[in-house]
Design an enzyme around this catalytic site. Structure first.
Site, short mmCIF file in Angstrom:
data_model
loop_
_atom_site.label_atom_id
_atom_site.label_comp_id
_atom_site.label_asym_id
_atom_site.label_seq_id
_atom_site.Cartn_x
_atom_site.Cartn_y
_atom_site.Cartn_z
N TYR A 250 0.84 -1.20 0.00
CA TYR A 250 0.00 0.00 0.00
C TYR A 250 0.88 1.25 0.00
O TYR A 250 1.67 1.48 0.91
CB TYR A 250 -0.93 0.02 1.21
CG TYR A 250 -1.99 -1.06 1.22
CD1 TYR A 250 -2.28 -1.81 0.09
CD2 TYR A 250 -2.72 -1.33 2.38
CE1 TYR A 250 -3.25 -2.79 0.11
CE2 TYR A 250 -3.69 -2.31 2.41
CZ TYR A 250 -3.95 -3.05 1.28
OH TYR A 250 -4.91 -4.03 1.31
N SER B 133 -5.42 -13.97 2.97
CA SER B 133 -6.39 -13.16 2.23
C SER B 133 -6.73 -13.87 0.93
O SER B 133 -6.07 -14.83 0.54
CB SER B 133 -5.82 -11.76 1.97
OG SER B 133 -6.78 -10.91 1.38
N GLN C 289 -9.17 -12.99 5.27
CA GLN C 289 -9.73 -11.72 4.83
C GLN C 289 -10.24 -11.88 3.40
O GLN C 289 -9.47 -12.02 2.47
CB GLN C 289 -8.69 -10.60 4.91
CG GLN C 289 -9.27 -9.24 4.60
CD GLN C 289 -8.31 -8.10 4.80
OE1 GLN C 289 -8.45 -7.04 4.17
NE2 GLN C 289 -7.32 -8.27 5.68
N ARG D 21 -20.02 2.20 -2.93
CA ARG D 21 -21.26 2.06 -3.70
C ARG D 21 -22.44 1.71 -2.81
O ARG D 21 -23.58 2.09 -3.10
CB ARG D 21 -21.09 0.99 -4.78
CG ARG D 21 -20.07 1.34 -5.86
CD ARG D 21 -20.01 0.27 -6.92
NE ARG D 21 -21.23 0.21 -7.71
CZ ARG D 21 -21.57 -0.81 -8.49
NH1 ARG D 21 -20.77 -1.87 -8.57
NH2 ARG D 21 -22.68 -0.78 -9.20
#
Length: 366
Positions: A80, A202, A228, A263
């Site tokens: 990230y 994940s 995850q 959304r």
């Protein structure tokens, strides 16, 4: 001995409980307790990496606000903002004098982090080009799940986070190029060295996760305590096998994409001004008509209850998982997510929200 003074809890403890607005749950069958919600670190870092990412000043202030409200579990990944997310989380602890032991830091390894010595532009992401990276002298053994790469990645994360240990080290994806035993032994050794406390994983196929767990179990090595998953009202494919497997084996499920890049937090006809909303979600929506109908139903349910849409979507998730990972980009979003704990949907509302969903293509495993 005067026992009278112990008949009532200390005022400091009562005040701490009042300030702790999060819900705390055990992560699967482990003893580790995490907050619900979990703060997602993809928003933390450098806007050069992506224009919806908060800069260092904004990020540090946001992390302080989250901690003060009881959101003490922060999820990030080495990739990230090419490591800046981890650096900022470590800096936030120092700047605000937050004791390391009072925060649960979850990070991930597997993806390549762009080397600043050969690519000074932090906005360039090498993580999404594993085949090319595997042909580079600068990146071999710096990504994937081999013993060499795991150790290299974890040491780098520890330095960026400025900590001696990682609470939960998650493998970002499955690595088919490495024997499961090599991956699991390397992870186990990190736990034995006290550089990692717990292991998580994940998005991957359920059979891949089961293979890794089996490799650990048969050798009496440390197993994963969490998974995850990509999971929300708009994407429920993990219900087919992975979530069932996790529930049967005591693995705690946490979700990413919990609000589908926002959304599920705004009406279908409302235009968004946020960069992430304007530029679209990470993964393609293969059935936009279905998604719009589900979003409409979330909106209708929220209006009838007089609450934000996000709280409807999170209330549905909270009943099914340990905690959602949420990209909390403002104090208002933190408060909104925390208030979702008071929302309990009826069976009729759940059926109404779920019934428009149809199976779709798998996304997020690669």
């Amino acid at each position: 001995m005067n026992y009278e003074k112990w008949r009532h809890p200390p005022v400091s403890l009562v005040e701490s409980v009042k300030a702790s607005r999060a819900v705390y749950k055990r992560l699967g069958n482990s003893g580790l307790v995490v907050s619900n919600p979990i703060l997602g670190g993809m928003h933390i870092g450098n806007p050069k990496w992506n224009d919806w990412v908060l800069d260092e000043k904004e990020s540090i202030a946001l992390l302080k606000a989250a901690y003060e409200r009881g959101v003490n579990t922060w999820d990030t990944a080495n990739m990230y903002s090419n490591g800046e997310s981890e650096k900022i989380m470590g800096k936030a602890l120092r700047v605000h004098n937050i004791p390391r032991s009072k925060v649960v830091i979850m990070t991930k390894c597997c993806r390549a982090v762009t080397d600043p010595n050969i690519e000074p532009d932090i906005g360039i992401s090498t993580a999404f080009y594993p085949e090319l990276s595997g042909q580079s002298k600068d990146y071999v053994n710096h990504f994937g799940l081999s013993r060499a790469s795991i150790f290299q990645q974890v040491e780098a994360s520890l330095q960026r986070l400025n900590t001696d240990y990682i609470d939960v080290l998650q493998i970002h994806r499955f690595d088919p190029e490495v024997p499961p035993e090599e991956t699991m032994k390397a992870l186990h050794d990190l736990v034995q060295m006290n550089k990692v406390r717990y292991l998580g994983a994940s998005s991957m196929w359920a059979h891949e996760f089961a293979i890794l767990q089996h490799a650990a179990e048969k050798n009496n090595w440390t197993k994963f305590v969490s998974m995850q998953n990509h999971y929300s009202l708009l994407y429920r494919e993990e219900e087919r096998e992975m979530i069932k497997y996790c529930n049967l084996t005591g693995v705690g499920v946490i979700s990413w994409g919990s609000l589908a890049s926002g959304r599920l937090a705004r009406p279908p006809d409302q235009r968004t001004v946020s960069p992430r909303g304007v530029n679209g979600t990470i993964y393609k929506d293969y059935n936009p008509t279905q998604s719009e109908e589900i979003i409409r139903r979330v909106h209708q349910t929220a209006v009838s209850r007089g609450i934000p849409m996000s709280q409807v979507a999170l209330a549905w998730l909270n009943k099914r998982i340990v905690a959602p990972v949420i990209g909390l980009s403002s104090v208002e979003r933190i408060d909104e997510a925390l208030d979702a704990k008071a929302v309990e949907l009826s069976h009729e509302e759940e059926r109404y929200l779920e019934s428009a969903y149809r199976a779709q293509s798998i996304q997020g495993h690669a």
